[in-house]
Motif scaffolding. Structure first.
Motif, short mmCIF file in Angstrom:
data_model
loop_
_atom_site.label_atom_id
_atom_site.label_comp_id
_atom_site.label_asym_id
_atom_site.label_seq_id
_atom_site.Cartn_x
_atom_site.Cartn_y
_atom_site.Cartn_z
N TYR A 24 -2.49 11.98 -0.19
CA TYR A 24 -1.31 11.13 -0.43
C TYR A 24 -0.18 11.40 0.57
O TYR A 24 0.83 10.70 0.54
CB TYR A 24 -0.74 11.39 -1.82
N TYR A 110 -7.87 19.07 -16.54
CA TYR A 110 -7.69 18.42 -15.24
C TYR A 110 -6.92 19.42 -14.37
O TYR A 110 -6.04 20.12 -14.87
CB TYR A 110 -6.88 17.14 -15.45
N ASN A 112 -4.69 19.01 -12.45
CA ASN A 112 -3.26 18.68 -12.46
C ASN A 112 -2.60 19.30 -13.70
O ASN A 112 -2.14 18.61 -14.62
CB ASN A 112 -3.04 17.15 -12.51
N HIS A 173 0.18 6.01 -12.21
CA HIS A 173 -1.06 5.26 -12.42
C HIS A 173 -1.11 4.54 -13.78
O HIS A 173 -1.68 3.46 -13.89
CB HIS A 173 -2.28 6.20 -12.32
N SER A 212 -11.98 9.33 -6.57
CA SER A 212 -10.80 10.12 -6.19
C SER A 212 -10.11 9.46 -5.00
O SER A 212 -10.60 8.47 -4.43
CB SER A 212 -11.24 11.53 -5.81
P1 13P Z 1 -7.39 13.43 -6.36
O1 13P Z 1 -8.07 14.56 -7.00
O2 13P Z 1 -8.14 12.16 -6.45
O3 13P Z 1 -6.97 13.78 -4.98
O4 13P Z 1 -6.06 13.08 -7.20
C1 13P Z 1 -4.95 13.88 -7.27
C2 13P Z 1 -3.84 13.16 -7.85
O5 13P Z 1 -2.81 13.72 -8.13
C3 13P Z 1 -4.01 11.75 -8.12
O6 13P Z 1 -2.86 11.20 -8.61
#
Ligand code: 13P
Ligand code: SF4
Length: 303
Positions: A24, A110, A112, A173, A212
């Motif tokens: 990103y 996740y 994240n 998202h 991804s």
């Molecule tokens: P990816 O694992 O697809 O890179 O996604 C990370 C993310 O923060 C998507 O919003």
């Protein structure tokens, strides 16, 4: 080559620093990185990078992941303000309470998530590895945290397991709707729709490909089709326009912007190299030892 880029490349080589960038990041930031990838590829790369200093151009949980896998390296988050809105949605105590209700469920987190939250997880996953890992793990019951949209997608792909989901998610998202897809498809009827699984199920169900950030890019690059609607952060649309100038890319929505992923600049990276910016990541050893287990298990099961 501009002055800032030239200085970064010179200092990076002199100081033997590895620069990792999430996909990103802007074109300018990606152009000074040793490696650009999705969360999974970055985690694997971080483990193997030979340099003793790593600058992570991405968000905080990505820098924490690098530090947990490579505790002896100096890990620097290039812009200290870059957090992930989803990663901080639940604290450990909430998850411990939920775990009490589902004692026979394995916690799949996740990536994240904060380091603290990973201490109560059994395994981590990323968007590119979640289906594979949930299928491969021996546990039949899965408590998937925190993203309800990714969790729903994985539960549909792995129907042989029982899933419990929490109601977290990515604000960027999760705000796009099926109506946005229908609008984009009617404006571009020949375009394929490629989407990130952090989008809502009704959005994902309309996609030609789900993957991804780099999965989406690879798919578009390799496809013999020439038009694509991109359902993830709009930086991916911008990168694809540069990578594939002969193809057409349309953002699903102007709202698909992650402010945290947008704030890192080449100047931030330069300041890290000059020792005047960024934030060195430190993780309590007790937290690290507990949290790293689920990241290592992710890499083992994810291949
Ligand atoms: P990816 O694992 O697809 O890179 O996604 C990370 C993310 O923060 C998507 O919003
Ligand atoms: Fe976090 Fe969403 Fe930004 Fe990805 S896009 S870093 S999940 S807030």
């Amino acid at each position: 080559m501009n002055g800032v880029k030239q200085k970064i490349l010179k200092l990076k080589a002199e100081k033997d620093v590895c620069i990792l960038a999430h996909s990103y990041m802007s074109e300018e930031v990606c152009s000074v990185a040793d490696f650009v990838g999705d969360s999974y590829a970055l985690a694997v790369k971080a483990k193997d990078a030979p340099q003793s200093v790593v600058i992570m151009c991405g968000v905080r949980f990505m820098a924490e992941t690098v530090k947990m896998l490579s505790p002896h390296k100096r890990v620097i988050l290039s812009n200290p303000k870059a957090g992930c809105a989803m990663a901080e949605q639940f604290d450990k105590e909430v998850i411990l309470e939920v775990k009490k209700r589902y004692p026979d469920y394995a916690v799949v987190a996740y990536v994240n998530t904060t380091a603290e939250l990973k201490t109560v997880a059994d395994v981590c996953v990323t968007s590119s590895s979640a289906v594979k890992i949930c299928r491969a793990m021996p546990e039949k019951n899965i408590l998937f945290i925190p993203d309800i949209n990714l969790g729903t997608y994985v539960s549909q792909k792995v129907p042989e397991k029982n899933f419990k989901l929490l109601s977290g998610g990515c604000p960027a998202h999760a705000q796009v709707e099926a109506a946005d897809v229908l609008k984009a498809k009617s404006a571009h009827p020949d375009a394929l729709f490629l989407v990130h699984p952090e989008c809502r199920p009704e959005v994902v169900s309309l996609a030609d490909y789900v993957g991804s950030t780099t999965g989406i890019m690879d798919y578009a690059e390799k496809s013999d089709k020439t038009q694509f609607i991109i359902g993830t952060e709009n930086s991916i649309t911008e990168h694809l326009r540069v990578k594939c100038p002969d193809k057409e890319f349309y953002p699903l929505s102007d709202r698909l912007v992650c402010g945290n992923m947008r704030i890192t600049t080449p100047e931030d990276v330069l300041k890290c190299l000059e020792g005047t910016g960024g934030e060195e990541i430190f993780i309590d050893e007790d937290v690290r030892v507990k949290a790293v287990k689920c990241i290592e298990r992710m890499i083992k099961l994810g291949g």
